[in-house]
Design an enzyme around this catalytic site. Structure first.
Site, PDB file in Angstrom:
ATOM      1  N   HIS A   1      -9.607   1.164   4.635  1.00  0.00           N
ATOM      2  CA  HIS A   1      -8.363   1.378   5.377  1.00  0.00           C
ATOM      3  C   HIS A   1      -8.629   2.357   6.521  1.00  0.00           C
ATOM      4  O   HIS A   1      -9.440   3.280   6.379  1.00  0.00           O
ATOM      5  CB  HIS A   1      -7.283   1.931   4.441  1.00  0.00           C
ATOM      6  CG  HIS A   1      -5.930   1.951   5.087  1.00  0.00           C
ATOM      7  ND1 HIS A   1      -5.557   2.927   5.972  1.00  0.00           N
ATOM      8  CD2 HIS A   1      -4.895   1.086   5.004  1.00  0.00           C
ATOM      9  CE1 HIS A   1      -4.328   2.667   6.399  1.00  0.00           C
ATOM     10  NE2 HIS A   1      -3.901   1.559   5.833  1.00  0.00           N
TER      11      HIS A   1
ATOM     12  N   LYS B   1       0.129   4.235  -0.357  1.00  0.00           N
ATOM     13  CA  LYS B   1      -0.532   5.432   0.192  1.00  0.00           C
ATOM     14  C   LYS B   1      -0.251   6.631  -0.714  1.00  0.00           C
ATOM     15  O   LYS B   1      -0.161   6.467  -1.924  1.00  0.00           O
ATOM     16  CB  LYS B   1      -0.100   5.660   1.649  1.00  0.00           C
ATOM     17  CG  LYS B   1      -0.282   4.396   2.492  1.00  0.00           C
ATOM     18  CD  LYS B   1      -0.120   4.611   3.958  1.00  0.00           C
ATOM     19  CE  LYS B   1      -0.317   3.294   4.701  1.00  0.00           C
ATOM     20  NZ  LYS B   1      -0.264   3.452   6.160  1.00  0.00           N
TER      21      LYS B   1
ATOM     22  N   GLU C   1      -7.082   4.804   7.553  1.00  0.00           N
ATOM     23  CA  GLU C   1      -6.871   6.213   7.197  1.00  0.00           C
ATOM     24  C   GLU C   1      -8.081   6.768   6.437  1.00  0.00           C
ATOM     25  O   GLU C   1      -8.429   7.942   6.580  1.00  0.00           O
ATOM     26  CB  GLU C   1      -5.569   6.349   6.391  1.00  0.00           C
ATOM     27  CG  GLU C   1      -4.353   6.141   7.302  1.00  0.00           C
ATOM     28  CD  GLU C   1      -3.134   5.558   6.633  1.00  0.00           C
ATOM     29  OE1 GLU C   1      -3.047   5.560   5.394  1.00  0.00           O
ATOM     30  OE2 GLU C   1      -2.249   5.075   7.374  1.00  0.00           O
TER      31      GLU C   1
ATOM     32  N   SER D   1       3.133  -1.929  10.507  1.00  0.00           N
ATOM     33  CA  SER D   1       4.567  -2.013  10.822  1.00  0.00           C
ATOM     34  C   SER D   1       5.197  -3.369  10.475  1.00  0.00           C
ATOM     35  O   SER D   1       6.105  -3.828  11.170  1.00  0.00           O
ATOM     36  CB  SER D   1       4.821  -1.655  12.286  1.00  0.00           C
ATOM     37  OG  SER D   1       4.469  -0.300  12.518  1.00  0.00           O
TER      38      SER D   1
ATOM     39  N   GLU E   1      -5.590  -4.702  10.634  1.00  0.00           N
ATOM     40  CA  GLU E   1      -4.568  -3.680  10.856  1.00  0.00           C
ATOM     41  C   GLU E   1      -4.900  -2.887  12.114  1.00  0.00           C
ATOM     42  O   GLU E   1      -5.735  -1.962  12.075  1.00  0.00           O
ATOM     43  CB  GLU E   1      -4.513  -2.707   9.674  1.00  0.00           C
ATOM     44  CG  GLU E   1      -4.137  -3.354   8.356  1.00  0.00           C
ATOM     45  CD  GLU E   1      -3.543  -2.331   7.394  1.00  0.00           C
ATOM     46  OE1 GLU E   1      -2.418  -2.544   6.945  1.00  0.00           O
ATOM     47  OE2 GLU E   1      -4.194  -1.311   7.128  1.00  0.00           O
TER      48      GLU E   1
ATOM     49  N   GLY F   1       2.370   2.413  10.862  1.00  0.00           N
ATOM     50  CA  GLY F   1       3.374   3.459  10.734  1.00  0.00           C
ATOM     51  C   GLY F   1       4.071   3.822  12.028  1.00  0.00           C
ATOM     52  O   GLY F   1       4.750   4.852  12.099  1.00  0.00           O
TER      53      GLY F   1
ATOM     54  N   ASN G   1       0.865  -1.180   0.000  1.00  0.00           N
ATOM     55  CA  ASN G   1       0.000   0.000   0.000  1.00  0.00           C
ATOM     56  C   ASN G   1       0.898   1.226   0.000  1.00  0.00           C
ATOM     57  O   ASN G   1       1.459   1.592   1.028  1.00  0.00           O
ATOM     58  CB  ASN G   1      -0.895  -0.045   1.253  1.00  0.00           C
ATOM     59  CG  ASN G   1      -1.731   1.209   1.419  1.00  0.00           C
ATOM     60  OD1 ASN G   1      -1.813   2.041   0.513  1.00  0.00           O
ATOM     61  ND2 ASN G   1      -2.346   1.349   2.584  1.00  0.00           N
TER      62      ASN G   1
END
Ligand code: PGA
Length: 247
Positions: free
Chosen positions: A96, A12, A98, A210, A166, A172, A10
């Site tokens: 996702h 992003k 985000e 991560s 996730e 991250g 991904n």
């Protein structure tokens, strides 16, 4: 059918056209069709076509990072599932964390996006995961189970659905759950999926958050972990290949 782990990158909102096409070309040159894993890269929408050209003829698949619930219409700035399919995508990430956080996407919206993806012939990678506060409150299994119930369409199977777990706090941050925690959540997701599909055993459940080459062997060995959804470490050829080869 034996399950082939899926290693998904991904990107992003990262890289530019030159860096993205170089990364895609290097991956396409390195991955053999007989490999033990399946690989998909999900570039930013403006670079999909350029990346598709680099991946042509290679086993590395192309995916979108999001799609609209509608196939077309007055939705400025959005990308539809048929458009992704038209560009050569076979996968699309939906829900996702985000997107859920930045764009207020609810489970119902995520489910509608997954249904739109299926209608366009794409395999949705439906993302779920708890926040740190939810984990601290001991509600991880309830939260994730509810997200799976409400975000995943009914009646899909191992060929038409991927789920990604996730934890929001692991994305991250360099932090990951323990292997026991990952095992517990993945087993729970598998159980919840069995109420939605007769084929739950064949649905790939990815771990994301991560993942890097130094922890991929350990994470990919956990029961019910059928691949990885990788953000930061998917942006460098050597790092992403090392994760894939951990399979
Ligand atoms: P990360 O992101 O690997 O950079 O933690 C994973 C993701 O958000 O898909």
């Amino acid at each position: 059918m034996t399950m082939r782990p899926l290693i998904a990158g991904n990107w992003k909102m990262n890289l530019d056209r030159a860096a993205g096409t170089t990364l895609a070309r290097e991956l396409a040159g390195a991955v053999a069709s007989a490999s033990a894993f399946e690989m998909v890269v999900c570039p930013p929408a403006p670079y999909l076509l350029a990346v598709a050209e680099e991946l042509a003829g290679s086993p590395v698949a192309l995916g979108g990072q999001d799609c609209h619930t509608a196939a077309s219409g007055a939705h400025t700035g959005d990308v539809s599932a048929p458009m992704l399919s038209d560009l050569g995508c076979t996968y699309v990430i939906v829900g996702h964390s985000e997107r859920r956080a930045d764009h207020g996407e609810t489970d119902a919206v995520v489910r509608a996006k997954a249904e739109a993806a299926r209608a366009a012939g794409l395999v949705p990678i439906v993302c779920v995961g708890e926040t740190e506060a939810q984990r601290d409150a001991g509600t991880t299994l309830d939260i994730v189970g509810r997200q799976v119930v409400d975000s995943v369409p009914d009646g899909l199977d191992g060929a038409t659905l991927v789920v990604a777990y996730e934890p929001v706090w692991a994305i991250g941050t360099g932090r990951t759950p323990t292997v026991d925690d990952v095992a517990a959540v993945h087993a729970h997701i598998r159980g919840v999926l069995s109420a939605k599909t007769a084929d739950a055993a064949a649905v790939r459940i990815l771990y994301g958050g991560s993942v890097k080459s130094s922890n991929a062997v350990e994470l990919l060995a956990v029961a019910n972990v059928d691949g990885a959804l990788v953000g930061g470490a998917s942006l460098k050829t050597a790092d992403f290949l090392a994760i894939a080869r951990s399979v």
